[in-house]
Design a protein around this motif. Sequence first.
Motif, PDB file in Angstrom:
ATOM      1  N   PRO A 266      55.893  48.375 -31.268  1.00  0.00           N
ATOM      2  CA  PRO A 266      54.951  47.575 -32.046  1.00  0.00           C
ATOM      3  C   PRO A 266      55.616  46.937 -33.263  1.00  0.00           C
ATOM      4  CG  PRO A 266      54.678  49.878 -32.549  1.00  0.00           C
ATOM      5  CD  PRO A 266      55.710  49.814 -31.446  1.00  0.00           C
ATOM      6  N   ALA A 267      54.975  45.949 -33.857  1.00  0.00           N
ATOM      7  CA  ALA A 267      55.530  45.266 -35.015  1.00  0.00           C
ATOM      8  C   ALA A 267      55.409  46.119 -36.272  1.00  0.00           C
ATOM      9  CB  ALA A 267      54.828  43.925 -35.228  1.00  0.00           C
ATOM     10  N   THR A 268      54.331  46.849 -36.372  1.00  0.00           N
ATOM     11  CA  THR A 268      54.077  47.681 -37.555  1.00  0.00           C
ATOM     12  C   THR A 268      53.418  48.980 -37.114  1.00  0.00           C
ATOM     13  OG1 THR A 268      53.682  45.676 -38.851  1.00  0.00           O
ATOM     14  CG2 THR A 268      52.964  47.750 -39.815  1.00  0.00           C
ATOM     15  N   LEU A 269      53.825  50.072 -37.719  1.00  0.00           N
ATOM     16  CA  LEU A 269      53.125  51.322 -37.457  1.00  0.00           C
ATOM     17  C   LEU A 269      53.276  52.274 -38.636  1.00  0.00           C
ATOM     18  CD1 LEU A 269      55.018  53.410 -34.741  1.00  0.00           C
ATOM     19  CD2 LEU A 269      55.999  51.419 -35.856  1.00  0.00           C
ATOM     20  N   VAL A 270      52.237  53.056 -38.820  1.00  0.00           N
ATOM     21  CA  VAL A 270      52.193  54.077 -39.860  1.00  0.00           C
ATOM     22  C   VAL A 270      51.973  55.405 -39.162  1.00  0.00           C
ATOM     23  CG1 VAL A 270      51.035  54.890 -41.938  1.00  0.00           C
ATOM     24  CG2 VAL A 270      51.223  52.429 -41.497  1.00  0.00           C
ATOM     25  N   GLN A 271      52.899  56.342 -39.402  1.00  0.00           N
ATOM     26  CA  GLN A 271      52.853  57.618 -38.696  1.00  0.00           C
ATOM     27  C   GLN A 271      52.946  58.772 -39.683  1.00  0.00           C
ATOM     28  OE1 GLN A 271      51.931  56.497 -35.495  1.00  0.00           O
ATOM     29  NE2 GLN A 271      53.397  57.965 -34.658  1.00  0.00           N
ATOM     30  N   PRO A 272      52.285  59.886 -39.384  1.00  0.00           N
ATOM     31  CA  PRO A 272      52.429  61.065 -40.258  1.00  0.00           C
ATOM     32  C   PRO A 272      53.735  61.791 -39.978  1.00  0.00           C
ATOM     33  CG  PRO A 272      50.885  61.528 -38.480  1.00  0.00           C
ATOM     34  CD  PRO A 272      51.254  60.081 -38.351  1.00  0.00           C
ATOM     35  N   VAL A 273      54.222  62.500 -40.990  1.00  0.00           N
ATOM     36  CA  VAL A 273      55.409  63.344 -40.819  1.00  0.00           C
ATOM     37  C   VAL A 273      55.178  64.322 -39.678  1.00  0.00           C
ATOM     38  CG1 VAL A 273      56.757  65.187 -41.891  1.00  0.00           C
ATOM     39  CG2 VAL A 273      56.182  63.155 -43.210  1.00  0.00           C
ATOM     40  N   GLY A 274      56.188  64.477 -38.846  1.00  0.00           N
ATOM     41  CA  GLY A 274      56.094  65.427 -37.742  1.00  0.00           C
ATOM     42  C   GLY A 274      55.560  64.843 -36.451  1.00  0.00           C
ATOM     43  N   SER A 275      55.084  63.616 -36.493  1.00  0.00           N
ATOM     44  CA  SER A 275      54.558  62.989 -35.271  1.00  0.00           C
ATOM     45  C   SER A 275      55.687  62.354 -34.467  1.00  0.00           C
ATOM     46  CB  SER A 275      53.511  61.926 -35.633  1.00  0.00           C
ATOM     47  OG  SER A 275      54.104  60.877 -36.368  1.00  0.00           O
ATOM     48  N   PRO A 276      55.453  62.083 -33.176  1.00  0.00           N
ATOM     49  CA  PRO A 276      56.499  61.453 -32.365  1.00  0.00           C
ATOM     50  C   PRO A 276      56.542  59.940 -32.580  1.00  0.00           C
ATOM     51  CG  PRO A 276      54.575  61.914 -31.029  1.00  0.00           C
ATOM     52  CD  PRO A 276      54.290  62.462 -32.392  1.00  0.00           C
TER      53      PRO A 276
ATOM     54  N   LEU B 152      58.944  62.938 -36.678  1.00  0.00           N
ATOM     55  CA  LEU B 152      59.392  62.016 -37.714  1.00  0.00           C
ATOM     56  C   LEU B 152      59.530  62.701 -39.070  1.00  0.00           C
ATOM     57  CD1 LEU B 152      57.287  58.862 -36.864  1.00  0.00           C
ATOM     58  CD2 LEU B 152      59.780  59.019 -36.844  1.00  0.00           C
ATOM     59  N   LEU B 153      60.519  62.221 -39.841  1.00  0.00           N
ATOM     60  CA  LEU B 153      60.715  62.648 -41.217  1.00  0.00           C
ATOM     61  C   LEU B 153      60.364  61.492 -42.151  1.00  0.00           C
ATOM     62  CD1 LEU B 153      64.281  64.195 -40.746  1.00  0.00           C
ATOM     63  CD2 LEU B 153      62.090  65.417 -40.666  1.00  0.00           C
ATOM     64  N   LEU B 154      60.103  61.806 -43.419  1.00  0.00           N
ATOM     65  CA  LEU B 154      59.834  60.746 -44.391  1.00  0.00           C
ATOM     66  C   LEU B 154      60.985  59.739 -44.438  1.00  0.00           C
ATOM     67  CD1 LEU B 154      58.299  62.706 -47.408  1.00  0.00           C
ATOM     68  CD2 LEU B 154      57.113  61.088 -45.913  1.00  0.00           C
ATOM     69  N   SER B 155      62.198  60.252 -44.320  1.00  0.00           N
ATOM     70  CA  SER B 155      63.392  59.402 -44.431  1.00  0.00           C
ATOM     71  C   SER B 155      63.568  58.464 -43.238  1.00  0.00           C
ATOM     72  CB  SER B 155      64.643  60.278 -44.568  1.00  0.00           C
ATOM     73  OG  SER B 155      64.752  61.157 -43.467  1.00  0.00           O
ATOM     74  N   ASP B 156      62.740  58.618 -42.218  1.00  0.00           N
ATOM     75  CA  ASP B 156      62.816  57.708 -41.071  1.00  0.00           C
ATOM     76  C   ASP B 156      62.110  56.380 -41.327  1.00  0.00           C
ATOM     77  OD1 ASP B 156      62.457  60.538 -38.862  1.00  0.00           O
ATOM     78  OD2 ASP B 156      64.290  59.449 -39.409  1.00  0.00           O
ATOM     79  N   SER B 157      61.397  56.281 -42.432  1.00  0.00           N
ATOM     80  CA  SER B 157      60.744  55.008 -42.759  1.00  0.00           C
ATOM     81  C   SER B 157      61.781  53.898 -42.885  1.00  0.00           C
ATOM     82  CB  SER B 157      59.981  55.136 -44.077  1.00  0.00           C
ATOM     83  OG  SER B 157      58.899  56.028 -43.967  1.00  0.00           O
ATOM     84  N   GLY B 158      61.412  52.715 -42.394  1.00  0.00           N
ATOM     85  CA  GLY B 158      62.334  51.587 -42.488  1.00  0.00           C
ATOM     86  C   GLY B 158      61.948  50.493 -41.515  1.00  0.00           C
ATOM     87  N   PHE B 159      62.811  49.515 -41.461  1.00  0.00           N
ATOM     88  CA  PHE B 159      62.620  48.365 -40.587  1.00  0.00           C
ATOM     89  C   PHE B 159      63.617  48.513 -39.439  1.00  0.00           C
ATOM     90  CE2 PHE B 159      60.801  44.541 -39.512  1.00  0.00           C
ATOM     91  CZ  PHE B 159      61.634  43.430 -39.547  1.00  0.00           C
ATOM     92  N   TYR B 160      63.123  48.672 -38.230  1.00  0.00           N
ATOM     93  CA  TYR B 160      63.973  48.924 -37.070  1.00  0.00           C
ATOM     94  C   TYR B 160      64.144  47.636 -36.267  1.00  0.00           C
ATOM     95  CZ  TYR B 160      63.730  53.861 -38.086  1.00  0.00           C
ATOM     96  OH  TYR B 160      63.854  55.077 -38.710  1.00  0.00           O
ATOM     97  N   LEU B 161      65.377  47.337 -35.988  1.00  0.00           N
ATOM     98  CA  LEU B 161      65.694  46.086 -35.313  1.00  0.00           C
ATOM     99  C   LEU B 161      66.466  46.347 -34.031  1.00  0.00           C
ATOM    100  CD1 LEU B 161      66.763  44.306 -38.557  1.00  0.00           C
ATOM    101  CD2 LEU B 161      65.063  43.330 -37.016  1.00  0.00           C
ATOM    102  N   CYS B 162      66.016  45.723 -32.973  1.00  0.00           N
ATOM    103  CA  CYS B 162      66.733  45.745 -31.706  1.00  0.00           C
ATOM    104  C   CYS B 162      67.537  44.454 -31.616  1.00  0.00           C
ATOM    105  CB  CYS B 162      65.738  45.849 -30.557  1.00  0.00           C
ATOM    106  SG  CYS B 162      66.475  45.906 -28.919  1.00  0.00           S
ATOM    107  N   ALA B 163      68.704  44.517 -31.028  1.00  0.00           N
ATOM    108  CA  ALA B 163      69.528  43.314 -30.909  1.00  0.00           C
ATOM    109  C   ALA B 163      70.311  43.359 -29.609  1.00  0.00           C
ATOM    110  CB  ALA B 163      70.482  43.203 -32.097  1.00  0.00           C
TER     111      ALA B 163
END
Lengths: 110, 113
Positions: free
Chosen positions: B8-18, B81-92
């Motif tokens: 997806p383009a945007t997602l908000v997930q809680p810590v510990g979720s897949p 997921l960890l808090l530190s996994d937040s970010g902008f993920y890019l496929c190329a």
Amino acid sequence: QKEVEQDPGPLSVPEGAIVSLNCTYSNSAFQYFMWYRQYSRKGPELLMYTYSSGNKEDGRFTAQVDKSSKYISLFIRDSQPSDSATYLCAMQDSSYKLIFGSGTRLLVRP
Amino acid sequence: SQTIHQWPATLVQPVGSPLSLECTVEGTSNPNLYWYRQAAGRGLQLLFYSIGIDQISSEVPQNLSASRPQDRQFILSSKKLLLSDSGFYLCAWVPRVTTGELFFGEGSRLTVL
């Protein structure tokens, strides 16, 4: 020391100005040099790439590589508000992996 | 012409979720595929790259994993997921590995709360 250093900016210039964006690097094995442009909340897009030392021109954009000084530049002539974006330099080492700079944010004021 | 899709383009997930981010490329075969992460105000960090089906190389130790079940499909996953996994993920993807001309997708912005 990072392999690729790039001033994060932001760099603010008036419309029509000449913009100079720069990166320095430490690895003399880098062979290909690229500039990517990234608009807010979008993926980067390749703007220019060069292989050897010297200049390469494409419209209002000129990429310059100085391997002896380990320094690359991107010049934008007649800058437009639509040029406002983050500019990332990138370099390719002998293992064909790309190393990116952290990006310079450019704002062109109307 | 070749295109790359990410979702997806945007997602908000809680810590510990897949997590599962998907990327597909159209108009080419056997591309080299990459996952990058871009943290706020920082450069692009290479996470994984793949030269073929089930051929994945990891660049950074972390709780993320990648899979390539089909030639033009690349998936980034996490079990927790960890808090530190937040970010902008890019496929190329890259048409020719020797020149580094990467073509990026639109990105997936992940916020871990």
